[in-house]
Design a protein around this motif. Structure first.
Motif, PDB file in Angstrom:
ATOM      1  N   HIS A  80       0.868  -1.198   0.000  1.00 51.67           N
ATOM      2  CA  HIS A  80       0.000   0.000   0.000  1.00 51.67           C
ATOM      3  C   HIS A  80       0.894   1.235   0.000  1.00 51.67           C
ATOM      4  O   HIS A  80       1.523   1.530   1.033  1.00 51.67           O
ATOM      5  CB  HIS A  80      -0.843   0.045   1.269  1.00 51.67           C
ATOM      6  CG  HIS A  80      -1.730  -1.146   1.473  1.00 51.67           C
ATOM      7  ND1 HIS A  80      -3.097  -1.080   1.371  1.00 51.67           N
ATOM      8  CD2 HIS A  80      -1.454  -2.442   1.799  1.00 51.67           C
ATOM      9  CE1 HIS A  80      -3.634  -2.268   1.623  1.00 51.67           C
ATOM     10  NE2 HIS A  80      -2.651  -3.118   1.886  1.00 51.67           N
ATOM     11  N   VAL A 164      -8.904   2.232  -4.463  1.00 51.88           N
ATOM     12  CA  VAL A 164      -9.666   1.427  -3.504  1.00 51.88           C
ATOM     13  C   VAL A 164     -11.164   1.672  -3.731  1.00 51.88           C
ATOM     14  O   VAL A 164     -11.604   2.804  -3.909  1.00 51.88           O
ATOM     15  CB  VAL A 164      -9.274   1.798  -2.058  1.00 51.88           C
ATOM     16  CG1 VAL A 164     -10.248   1.192  -1.055  1.00 51.88           C
ATOM     17  CG2 VAL A 164      -7.861   1.343  -1.767  1.00 51.88           C
ATOM     18  N   ARG A 205     -11.187  -2.926  -1.188  1.00 46.32           N
ATOM     19  CA  ARG A 205     -10.227  -3.122  -0.079  1.00 46.32           C
ATOM     20  C   ARG A 205     -10.329  -4.535   0.485  1.00 46.32           C
ATOM     21  O   ARG A 205      -9.357  -5.259   0.540  1.00 46.32           O
ATOM     22  CB  ARG A 205     -10.483  -2.097   1.017  1.00 46.32           C
ATOM     23  CG  ARG A 205      -9.636  -2.359   2.230  1.00 46.32           C
ATOM     24  CD  ARG A 205      -9.638  -1.252   3.241  1.00 46.32           C
ATOM     25  NE  ARG A 205      -8.258  -0.943   3.527  1.00 46.32           N
ATOM     26  CZ  ARG A 205      -7.667   0.215   3.263  1.00 46.32           C
ATOM     27  NH1 ARG A 205      -8.336   1.200   2.757  1.00 46.32           N
ATOM     28  NH2 ARG A 205      -6.401   0.377   3.522  1.00 46.32           N
TER      29      ARG A 205
END
Ligand SMILES: [Zn+2]
Length: 442
Positions: A80, A164, A205
């Motif tokens: 991430h 996301v 996510r």
């Protein structure tokens, strides 16, 4: 002189790369102690011994990295970028960690300038650590993905990223809707997917933060754009699995939530996959999905111990992921270090400890290079030094620290040396990172 000739270059070093999984094939790798790699127009032209090169090119000049080890750039299959600034946040398991540290940090990516600054820092960290390709989460904000791809393009990197999708169970500032997530993702795919070396991943996510409607929209995107990726999390933490089951009572378990939205496909990459049921393993295999093994993260959040051996037995594609910021290092070497310890720890909990095999050095470096490329279906382009592949590679100084130097000098086989490198090495051993045949200036 032709321009083709002008763009050809020769590099001397020791070379190491895989042609196959060492667990399957005994002659899986090639190690050339005195070798020459020839790169032309950013791609591998040939890899040969220095002796053969001197015979065929008696007057050619070369860049000399004698005594150093060159291998393909590392592949990070789960990370991430927006969590870079909150790495090493203390004391929580997954769900509390997300609420306490992650979501407040991700809110800042509404600001494109902030996103660009972090993307630049992040990519430089990857390159300093020898990682040349990664599958990367953005935030819910489309501009976070624009910022990331703009920077990745400047470095001419092969990177995969996605916005996301998240429409519940998170702060309001981080929520999209099923409709807007579809529209924003579609625009980003049209803008970035297959632009130069960049690729897009549809990125819900995880099940908890998406409504069933949003997951259906993710499935719709995969249907409309069949060569994009699906990137999400799966069965990382026991409380997460229980919450997912409560949110989707009509589903037959966690993976079935994704299956019902048609997310299981060959370019689907699921991070973690620690607490899987038997039938879930089978389903992942049937759909040729890939798993990202993220040991530093799994240990840091106390999530559990990934069953790499089971994935191998089922011949499921696996790559390693750092999972920064739950992961504790950008270094794939340090990730392999912890991966080894995870396989060792599994013995402590096994019914038959002797059945558990510790991760080998060869398998570790396979996972970090060609195995990762296969997990991302990019082995036609990266992962080893086959002719025609993109010349992303790293120069390793395996005497970069006093301790590693001492250990290497007391190692006799290649496997011993590689193991010392994965346990003791980190960004200090990465002397140079080459992208498309050119060293990156950082
Ligand atoms: Zn993650």
């Amino acid at each position: 002189m032709s321009t083709t000739f002008a763009q050809e270059k020769h590099i001397r070093a020791s070379f190491f790369h895989f042609m196959e999984d060492p667990n399957i094939e005994s002659e899986a790798y090639q190690f050339i102690e005195h070798g020459i790699l020839t790169v032309e127009n950013g791609k591998v032209k040939s890899l040969t011994t220095f002796e053969a090169f001197q015979t065929s090119h008696p007057d050619a000049t070369f860049e000399d990295y004698s005594g150093k080890l060159i291998m393909p750039g590392f592949v990070d299959t789960h990370i991430h970028y927006p969590q870079t600034e909150m790495i090493a946040a203390h004391g929580e398991e997954l769900l509390e960690w997300l609420n306490t540290y992650t979501f407040p940090t991700e809110i800042k990516f509404k600001d494109k300038n902030h996103a660009s600054e972090v993307a630049d820092f992040f990519l430089k960290q990857l390159l300093k650590n020898g990682t040349t390709t990664a599958l990367v989460f953005g935030t819910v904000h489309p501009q976070s993905v624009d910022a990331f791809f703009e920077k990745a393009k400047q470095f001419n990197l092969r990177m995969i990223c996605g916005k996301v999708m998240m429409d519940r169970n998170a702060p309001d500032e981080l929520l999209d809707t099923a409709k807007s997530s579809y529209e924003d993702s579609k625009k980003l795919i049209e803008k970035w997917h297959k632009k130069e070396r960049l690729l897009y991943a549809v990125t819900p996510r995880f099940a908890i933060t998406s409504s069933p409607e949003q997951l259906q929209e993710a499935g719709r995107l995969l249907k409309e754009f069949p060569d994009v990726y699906l990137h999400t999390h799966l069965s990382e933490n026991k409380a997460e699995v229980e919450f997912t089951k409560a949110l989707f009572p009509e589903s037959n378990g966690y993976l079935d939530v994704y299956q019902q939205a048609n997310l299981l496909q060959k370019r689907a990459v699921f991070a973690h996959a620690i607490h899987l049921e038997e039938d879930e393993w089978e389903q992942l295999k049937q759909h040729d999905c890939s798993l990202a093994f993220c040991p530093t993260s799994n240990l840091f959040l106390g999530s559990g111990l990934f069953n790499l051996q089971k994935a191998e037995e089922l011949n499921i594609r696996v790559g390693v992921g750092t999972d920064v910021g739950a992961g504790t290092s950008f270094s794939i070497l340090q990730t392999l270090n912890e991966a080894y310890k995870v396989t060792q720890l599994r013995k402590a909990y096994a019914k038959n400890p002797s059945d558990i095999k510790p991760l080998s050095a060869l398998k570790s470096f396979y996972l970090a290079t060609l195995g990762g490329a296969k997990a991302l279906h990019l082995d036609h382009a990266i992962g080893n030094f086959e002719t025609g592949k993109e010349a992303d590679f790293i120069v390793i100084d395996w005497k970069a620290t006093d301790l590693l130097k001492l250990r290497i000098e007391n190692s006799f086989t290649l496997e011993e040396k590689l193991f010392a490198l994965q346990i003791l090495g980190d960004d200090r051993v990465i002397e140079e990172t080459f992208i498309m045949g050119n060293p990156v200036k950082l």
